[in-house]
Motif scaffolding. Structure first.
Motif, PDB file in Angstrom:
ATOM      1  N   VAL A 139       0.828  -1.213   0.000  1.00 35.32           N
ATOM      2  CA  VAL A 139       0.000   0.000   0.000  1.00 35.32           C
ATOM      3  C   VAL A 139       0.864   1.266   0.000  1.00 35.32           C
ATOM      4  O   VAL A 139       0.394   2.336   0.402  1.00 35.32           O
ATOM      5  CB  VAL A 139      -0.965   0.021   1.204  1.00 35.32           C
ATOM      6  N   LYS A 140       2.082   1.146  -0.468  1.00 37.71           N
ATOM      7  CA  LYS A 140       3.007   2.280  -0.434  1.00 37.71           C
ATOM      8  C   LYS A 140       2.431   3.514  -1.122  1.00 37.71           C
ATOM      9  O   LYS A 140       2.580   4.639  -0.642  1.00 37.71           O
ATOM     10  CB  LYS A 140       4.330   1.887  -1.086  1.00 37.71           C
ATOM     11  N   GLN A 141       1.749   3.317  -2.257  1.00 38.63           N
ATOM     12  CA  GLN A 141       1.212   4.435  -3.022  1.00 38.63           C
ATOM     13  C   GLN A 141      -0.191   4.848  -2.578  1.00 38.63           C
ATOM     14  O   GLN A 141      -0.630   5.956  -2.880  1.00 38.63           O
ATOM     15  CB  GLN A 141       1.184   4.065  -4.522  1.00 38.63           C
ATOM     16  N   ILE A 190      -5.255   3.398  -7.910  1.00 41.97           N
ATOM     17  CA  ILE A 190      -5.136   4.796  -8.342  1.00 41.97           C
ATOM     18  C   ILE A 190      -5.219   5.705  -7.110  1.00 41.97           C
ATOM     19  O   ILE A 190      -6.306   5.966  -6.593  1.00 41.97           O
ATOM     20  CB  ILE A 190      -6.243   5.172  -9.344  1.00 41.97           C
ATOM     21  N   PRO A 191      -4.084   6.181  -6.616  1.00 42.66           N
ATOM     22  CA  PRO A 191      -4.114   7.033  -5.420  1.00 42.66           C
ATOM     23  C   PRO A 191      -4.539   8.449  -5.764  1.00 42.66           C
ATOM     24  O   PRO A 191      -4.278   8.959  -6.856  1.00 42.66           O
ATOM     25  CB  PRO A 191      -2.665   6.999  -4.943  1.00 42.66           C
ATOM     26  N   PHE A 192      -5.205   9.083  -4.821  1.00 42.82           N
ATOM     27  CA  PHE A 192      -5.524  10.507  -4.943  1.00 42.82           C
ATOM     28  C   PHE A 192      -4.766  11.308  -3.892  1.00 42.82           C
ATOM     29  O   PHE A 192      -4.216  12.365  -4.170  1.00 42.82           O
ATOM     30  CB  PHE A 192      -7.032  10.749  -4.784  1.00 42.82           C
ATOM     31  N   VAL A 193      -4.736  10.791  -2.659  1.00 38.95           N
ATOM     32  CA  VAL A 193      -4.077  11.497  -1.562  1.00 38.95           C
ATOM     33  C   VAL A 193      -2.607  11.080  -1.524  1.00 38.95           C
ATOM     34  O   VAL A 193      -2.280   9.960  -1.142  1.00 38.95           O
ATOM     35  CB  VAL A 193      -4.753  11.192  -0.210  1.00 38.95           C
ATOM     36  N   SER A 194      -1.736  11.982  -1.924  1.00 39.01           N
ATOM     37  CA  SER A 194      -0.297  11.700  -1.918  1.00 39.01           C
ATOM     38  C   SER A 194       0.338  12.206  -0.637  1.00 39.01           C
ATOM     39  O   SER A 194      -0.274  12.973   0.122  1.00 39.01           O
ATOM     40  CB  SER A 194       0.370  12.393  -3.109  1.00 39.01           C
TER      41      SER A 194
END
Length: 277
Positions: A139-141, A190-194
């Motif tokens: 879950v790194k990204q 697809i991440p949104f919160v970086s």
């Protein structure tokens, strides 16, 4: 019962009926059977009383879930225990949880908002440590998105039993949210919160607790405590802060002695963080 505790408990009854704004100091003192002078010896204002109630509520929840995340050894049980402890804590403090969720929709002063940001950050950090432990690089990204998903579960599902009187089956609810969280963790791509976004929206932790502040809290608890085991444990933990000579296993045992006492949960949390347990 200590006067401050009496005022907080009686005020909570009134806030639950009428809300923060519509409840006056006069009503609180009449409900407590005390004078206004006695009230102002404990709290400078109604706002200070409200902030003390928020502290009490958020300290209990934060320390409960932090204890579970740090002390559940079986990774297969960790997420279930996390959700169970979270909703059990909401349920135990349901009167104030209802008020807080309702009143957050209204305008509050900056001190209130800073306090809520502070506890929000603490809970985010606990969830982050849980995700990194359970899923690691998987879950790194997406781990910051997952934090917001879990916080969303905590908020929206608590409303079911706080406001709609849905029957609370903690076991079923926890199992259901474990399944949902695992699906999100393993299939979200697809991440949104970086991390950059997290840094950008972070509020400063204006309430970082120093060693001196921890010592002051311990001294207050020692003065209030009647139970011999908890009191002696606090005395030894205070000595450990001043002169760290005890083995970690002993310190951990002392923390266990105080962790379940309702007036020691917050100091237990602060000490776990300080000693890095």
């Amino acid at each position: 019962m200590m006067k401050k505790q009496l005022i907080m408990e009686k005020a909570l009854e009134l806030f639950a009926k009428h809300g923060f704004e519509a409840t006056s100091v006069q009503q609180i003192t009449e409900h407590c059977g005390i004078s206004k002078g006695a009230f102002y010896l404990s709290f400078k204002s109604k706002d200070e009383l409200i902030l003390a109630l928020i502290d009490h509520f958020m300290m209990q929840i934060t320390s409960d879930i932090d204890y579970i995340v740090r002390n559940t050894k079986d990774d297969k049980e960790l997420l279930y225990q996390f959700y169970y402890a979270t909703f059990d804590s909401f349920h135990k403090h349901s009167d104030f949880a209802k008020i807080l969720i309702k009143e957050q929709t209204q305008t509050f002063n900056q001190e209130f908002m800073l306090k809520m940001h502070y506890y929000n950050r603490l809970i985010q950090n606990i969830i982050l440590s849980l995700l990194e432990r359970l899923y690691g690089d998987e879950v790194k990204q997406t781990k910051f998105d997952l934090i917001y998903c879990i916080k969303g579960f905590m908020s929206t599902y608590s409303e079911l039993f706080l406001f709609y009187n849905a029957p609370l089956d903690l076991d079923l609810l926890s199992k259901s949210l474990v399944e949902k969280t695992n699906l999100l963790a393993r299939h979200t791509t697809i991440p949104f919160v970086s991390q950059e976004l997290i840094q950008m929206i972070k509020q400063p932790l204006n309430e970082e607790v120093t060693k001196e502040q921890i010592l002051k809290i311990i001294e207050q608890r020692i003065a209030e405590m009647d139970e011999p085991i908890e009191k002696e444990s606090l005395i030894l933990l205070k000595q450990q802060l001043l002169d760290p000579t005890l083995p970690r296993a002993i310190v951990k045992g002392l923390l266990e002695n105080i962790s379940n006492h309702p007036h020691c949960k917050w100091i237990s949390y602060l000490l776990r963080c300080y000693f890095e347990f």
